[in-house]
Design an enzyme around this catalytic site. Sequence first.
Site, PDB file in Angstrom:
ATOM      1  N   GLU A 157       0.840  -1.198   0.000  1.00 30.32           N
ATOM      2  CA  GLU A 157       0.000   0.000   0.000  1.00 30.32           C
ATOM      3  C   GLU A 157       0.878   1.252   0.000  1.00 30.32           C
ATOM      4  O   GLU A 157       1.823   1.342   0.755  1.00 30.32           O
ATOM      5  CB  GLU A 157      -0.909  -0.016   1.235  1.00 30.32           C
ATOM      6  CG  GLU A 157      -1.903   1.120   1.275  1.00 30.32           C
ATOM      7  CD  GLU A 157      -2.647   1.280  -0.045  1.00 30.32           C
ATOM      8  OE1 GLU A 157      -3.293   0.319  -0.498  1.00 30.32           O
ATOM      9  OE2 GLU A 157      -2.572   2.369  -0.650  1.00 30.32           O
ATOM     10  N   PHE A 158       0.502   2.217  -0.851  1.00 33.00           N
ATOM     11  CA  PHE A 158       1.299   3.443  -0.973  1.00 33.00           C
ATOM     12  C   PHE A 158       0.531   4.683  -0.531  1.00 33.00           C
ATOM     13  O   PHE A 158       0.965   5.803  -0.779  1.00 33.00           O
ATOM     14  CB  PHE A 158       1.781   3.615  -2.421  1.00 33.00           C
ATOM     15  CG  PHE A 158       2.614   2.452  -2.905  1.00 33.00           C
ATOM     16  CD1 PHE A 158       3.961   2.367  -2.581  1.00 33.00           C
ATOM     17  CD2 PHE A 158       2.052   1.436  -3.650  1.00 33.00           C
ATOM     18  CE1 PHE A 158       4.732   1.288  -2.996  1.00 33.00           C
ATOM     19  CE2 PHE A 158       2.817   0.347  -4.073  1.00 33.00           C
ATOM     20  CZ  PHE A 158       4.159   0.275  -3.746  1.00 33.00           C
ATOM     21  N   ARG A 160      -0.990   7.828   1.439  1.00 34.20           N
ATOM     22  CA  ARG A 160      -0.385   8.771   2.376  1.00 34.20           C
ATOM     23  C   ARG A 160      -1.437   9.198   3.373  1.00 34.20           C
ATOM     24  O   ARG A 160      -2.551   9.566   2.970  1.00 34.20           O
ATOM     25  CB  ARG A 160       0.115  10.021   1.634  1.00 34.20           C
ATOM     26  CG  ARG A 160       1.225   9.749   0.647  1.00 34.20           C
ATOM     27  CD  ARG A 160       1.327  10.886  -0.362  1.00 34.20           C
ATOM     28  NE  ARG A 160       0.058  11.070  -1.077  1.00 34.20           N
ATOM     29  CZ  ARG A 160      -0.209  12.106  -1.872  1.00 34.20           C
ATOM     30  NH1 ARG A 160       0.681  13.041  -2.055  1.00 34.20           N
ATOM     31  NH2 ARG A 160      -1.372  12.204  -2.496  1.00 34.20           N
ATOM     32  N   LYS A 210       7.975  -1.965  -2.131  1.00 36.04           N
ATOM     33  CA  LYS A 210       7.481  -1.094  -1.057  1.00 36.04           C
ATOM     34  C   LYS A 210       8.637  -0.550  -0.218  1.00 36.04           C
ATOM     35  O   LYS A 210       8.736   0.659   0.018  1.00 36.04           O
ATOM     36  CB  LYS A 210       6.497  -1.886  -0.176  1.00 36.04           C
ATOM     37  CG  LYS A 210       5.994  -1.134   1.037  1.00 36.04           C
ATOM     38  CD  LYS A 210       5.169   0.090   0.685  1.00 36.04           C
ATOM     39  CE  LYS A 210       4.916   0.943   1.906  1.00 36.04           C
ATOM     40  NZ  LYS A 210       4.164   2.147   1.641  1.00 36.04           N
ATOM     41  N   ASN A 214       9.758   3.569  -0.167  1.00 30.68           N
ATOM     42  CA  ASN A 214       9.779   4.437   1.013  1.00 30.68           C
ATOM     43  C   ASN A 214      11.198   4.875   1.356  1.00 30.68           C
ATOM     44  O   ASN A 214      11.433   6.020   1.747  1.00 30.68           O
ATOM     45  CB  ASN A 214       9.149   3.716   2.215  1.00 30.68           C
ATOM     46  CG  ASN A 214       7.640   3.935   2.254  1.00 30.68           C
ATOM     47  OD1 ASN A 214       7.082   4.555   1.350  1.00 30.68           O
ATOM     48  ND2 ASN A 214       6.985   3.452   3.290  1.00 30.68           N
ATOM     49  N   GLY A 263       9.201  11.851   9.382  1.00 33.25           N
ATOM     50  CA  GLY A 263       8.727  11.127  10.567  1.00 33.25           C
ATOM     51  C   GLY A 263       7.593  10.220  10.133  1.00 33.25           C
ATOM     52  O   GLY A 263       7.544   9.777   8.989  1.00 33.25           O
ATOM     53  N   CYS A 266       5.769   5.234   8.936  1.00 30.31           N
ATOM     54  CA  CYS A 266       6.319   4.404   7.858  1.00 30.31           C
ATOM     55  C   CYS A 266       7.798   4.647   7.568  1.00 30.31           C
ATOM     56  O   CYS A 266       8.590   3.710   7.656  1.00 30.31           O
ATOM     57  CB  CYS A 266       5.501   4.610   6.589  1.00 30.31           C
ATOM     58  SG  CYS A 266       3.844   3.930   6.719  1.00 30.31           S
ATOM     59  N   LYS A 269      10.460   3.579  10.275  1.00 30.65           N
ATOM     60  CA  LYS A 269      10.353   2.125  10.493  1.00 30.65           C
ATOM     61  C   LYS A 269      10.798   1.341   9.254  1.00 30.65           C
ATOM     62  O   LYS A 269      11.523   0.351   9.364  1.00 30.65           O
ATOM     63  CB  LYS A 269       8.887   1.818  10.832  1.00 30.65           C
ATOM     64  CG  LYS A 269       8.436   0.408  10.627  1.00 30.65           C
ATOM     65  CD  LYS A 269       6.988   0.236  11.026  1.00 30.65           C
ATOM     66  CE  LYS A 269       5.988   0.371   9.924  1.00 30.65           C
ATOM     67  NZ  LYS A 269       6.003  -0.624   8.863  1.00 30.65           N
TER      68      LYS A 269
HETATM   69  N1  LIG Z   1      -0.126   4.228   8.003  1.00 30.31           N
HETATM   70  C1  LIG Z   1       0.319   4.367   6.752  1.00 30.31           C
HETATM   71  O1  LIG Z   1       0.362   5.473   6.209  1.00 30.31           O
HETATM   72  C2  LIG Z   1       0.747   3.163   5.967  1.00 30.31           C
HETATM   73  C3  LIG Z   1       0.899   3.272   4.577  1.00 30.31           C
HETATM   74  C4  LIG Z   1       1.290   2.144   3.863  1.00 30.31           C
HETATM   75  C5  LIG Z   1       1.551   0.953   4.534  1.00 30.31           C
HETATM   76  N2  LIG Z   1       1.416   0.885   5.886  1.00 30.31           N
HETATM   77  C6  LIG Z   1       1.653  -0.407   6.546  1.00 30.31           C
HETATM   78  O2  LIG Z   1       0.391  -0.993   6.829  1.00 30.31           O
HETATM   79  C7  LIG Z   1       0.464  -1.750   8.057  1.00 30.31           C
HETATM   80  C8  LIG Z   1      -0.591  -1.251   9.022  1.00 30.31           C
HETATM   81  O3  LIG Z   1      -0.317   0.093   9.333  1.00 30.31           O
HETATM   82  P1  LIG Z   1      -1.381   1.013  10.072  1.00 30.31           P
HETATM   83  O4  LIG Z   1      -0.817   2.371  10.069  1.00 30.31           O
HETATM   84  O5  LIG Z   1      -2.725   0.785   9.469  1.00 30.31           O
HETATM   85  O6  LIG Z   1      -1.339   0.383  11.530  1.00 30.31           O
HETATM   86  P2  LIG Z   1      -2.395   0.583  12.716  1.00 30.31           P
HETATM   87  O7  LIG Z   1      -1.648   0.350  13.967  1.00 30.31           O
HETATM   88  O8  LIG Z   1      -3.140   1.858  12.528  1.00 30.31           O
HETATM   89  O9  LIG Z   1      -3.449  -0.605  12.500  1.00 30.31           O
HETATM   90  C9  LIG Z   1      -3.177  -1.955  12.725  1.00 30.31           C
HETATM   91  C10 LIG Z   1      -4.436  -2.599  13.271  1.00 30.31           C
HETATM   92  O10 LIG Z   1      -4.253  -4.009  13.310  1.00 30.31           O
HETATM   93  C11 LIG Z   1      -4.971  -4.495  14.447  1.00 30.31           C
HETATM   94  N3  LIG Z   1      -4.513  -5.843  14.781  1.00 30.31           N
HETATM   95  C12 LIG Z   1      -3.369  -6.229  15.390  1.00 30.31           C
HETATM   96  N4  LIG Z   1      -3.339  -7.567  15.529  1.00 30.31           N
HETATM   97  C13 LIG Z   1      -4.478  -8.030  14.991  1.00 30.31           C
HETATM   98  C14 LIG Z   1      -5.015  -9.330  14.837  1.00 30.31           C
HETATM   99  N5  LIG Z   1      -4.372 -10.417  15.249  1.00 30.31           N
HETATM  100  N6  LIG Z   1      -6.216  -9.451  14.241  1.00 30.31           N
HETATM  101  C15 LIG Z   1      -6.885  -8.351  13.810  1.00 30.31           C
HETATM  102  N7  LIG Z   1      -6.436  -7.109  13.940  1.00 30.31           N
HETATM  103  C16 LIG Z   1      -5.236  -6.944  14.514  1.00 30.31           C
HETATM  104  C17 LIG Z   1      -4.705  -3.451  15.510  1.00 30.31           C
HETATM  105  O11 LIG Z   1      -5.648  -3.522  16.557  1.00 30.31           O
HETATM  106  C18 LIG Z   1      -4.801  -2.154  14.690  1.00 30.31           C
HETATM  107  O12 LIG Z   1      -6.118  -1.634  14.713  1.00 30.31           O
HETATM  108  C19 LIG Z   1       1.905  -1.590   8.554  1.00 30.31           C
HETATM  109  O13 LIG Z   1       2.666  -2.659   8.089  1.00 30.31           O
HETATM  110  C20 LIG Z   1       2.350  -0.299   7.888  1.00 30.31           C
HETATM  111  O14 LIG Z   1       3.743  -0.236   7.724  1.00 30.31           O
HETATM  112  C21 LIG Z   1       1.004   1.962   6.621  1.00 30.31           C
END
Ligand SMILES: NC(=O)c1ccc[n+]([C@@H]2O[C@H](COP(=O)([O-])OP(=O)(O)OC[C@H]3O[C@@H](n4cnc5c(N)ncnc54)[C@H](O)[C@@H]3O)[C@@H](O)[C@H]2O)c1
Length: 449
Positions: A157-158, A160, A210, A214, A263, A266, A269
């Site tokens: 996923e990309f 923002r 991915k 980043n 910051g 993403c 990390k």
């Molecule tokens: N936030 C961003 O902008 C972004 C963009 C691209 C990719 N990502 C990637 O996407 C992934 C998720 O990021 P995020 O920002 O959405 O994280 P987040 O912490 O907002 O959401 C993760 C969710 O997963 C849930 N969870 C954990 N264990 C679980 C389980 N066993 N069953 C069901 N739900 C469970 C948590 O309760 C939480 O609500 C990461 O790998 C991140 O690097 C994030």
Amino acid sequence: MELKDKLKVSVIGSGYVGLVTGVALAELGHSVICMDVDESKIAEIKKGNIPIYEPGLGELLLKNKAEGRLKFSSSLKEAVDHGLIIFIAVGTPPKSSGEADLSYVENVAREIAINMDSYRLIVEKSTVPVETGERVRQAMQLYIKGDIDFDVASNPEFLREGSAVDDFLHPDRIVIGVDSSKARDLLFCLYSPLAAPLIVTDIKSAELIKHASNSFLALKISFINAVSRISEMVGADVDKIAEGMGMDERIGKRFLNAGIGYGGSCFPKDVDAFIHMSEVLGYDFKLLKEVRKINEEQRQIVLKKIKEGLWILKDKKIVLWGASFKPGTDDLRGAPAIDIIEALLKEDAKVTVVDPQALDKLKDIFKDKISYEVDKYKAAKDADCILLTTEWDDFKDVDFKQLKDIMRLAFIVDGRNLYKHSELDSHGFLYLPFGSSAVGKPIGDKKVI
Ligand SMILES: NC(=O)c1ccc[n+]([C@@H]2O[C@H](COP(=O)([O-])OP(=O)(O)OC[C@H]3O[C@@H](n4cnc5c(N)ncnc54)[C@H](O)[C@@H]3O)[C@@H](O)[C@H]2O)c1
């Protein structure tokens, strides 16, 4: 399967990525269950309370829920029963070594395997190190009951934060890493309503796209920050340098903004994870280590600039305009503001923070150690310094005459190079941006840190 077919989809993990993915796929016409292990989060979403601030998300969520295409659940079994395609969108937070913690991903893969009774396509949406797809497949094979067919795919996923819904519905590209035609056809069908180019690769290449993307964006930011240091030393203007560079189409102007550095949840990390993963594979990714180091130093440079204006920070009122790591989100994960506030508190400064969305989350971190304010002028009363940390729209439009009258000392450190030197000069501010000459005369020694 016809491209116009509507598919049954489940999204495991309903955070920033999972919730946006689920809502957007429902908007494309698919039948979606968003599942999360956090029961209170699901209960609140069912009541219409969205746990995150993301423009447009709430409206689309309510619309698709009302039209019957979107449901929420805290039952993994219900999600597995429903979705022919199951996205894993749980967190992959960093361990202290920088390695991505894949325990949430493994846990979900195992639970899907245990609950599956017929073919499913499991799609990695979380950002994961290369070869995680293979591990997911192996973990599932261990726990699957009987002879049930399944595929694993990578679809990074990309989006923002701050423009996540729009990014999901209008992506630059969709990357699909597959090793079977069935998985490829299902994902083609899923995304067929979107007019975006599809890149089809093997799973490992998709995973690497991915992390490489980043890390490359982080590299651009650290590169211009390194240039900004040289620019400052000779009295040049880094914003003009970036403009001149960015007009070259091979370089592009985006992510060439000098300032307090990157910051968020993403970039820091993912850079750490890429460095760690490379090390495990036997490659010392020194270039990325330097990217990380430059970024960490930018936060110390902020403190240095504040000291250049104030010399001693004890009991000085320092106001941060902005806390979230960027505008348009309430996300504080990896936000430069957090490190800067901690550093200021160590110096016994009095810190007030203004932010339109992130104050509740900030209060959870700093409690009564700092003050919180929603109005930028009220916060500035008797302040010795304003530090612009996040370029929210509200901070773009400033009445500097009014601000100067309110502040104890007319001093701004601009962590986002947002303001015009000439304007600050005409109002008699001491103004310290990044990578260009100061306006006014700093009092402190440049070597204060
Ligand atoms: N936030 C961003 O902008 C972004 C963009 C691209 C990719 N990502 C990637 O996407 C992934 C998720 O990021 P995020 O920002 O959405 O994280 P987040 O912490 O907002 O959401 C993760 C969710 O997963 C849930 N969870 C954990 N264990 C679980 C389980 N066993 N069953 C069901 N739900 C469970 C948590 O309760 C939480 O609500 C990461 O790998 C991140 O690097 C994030």
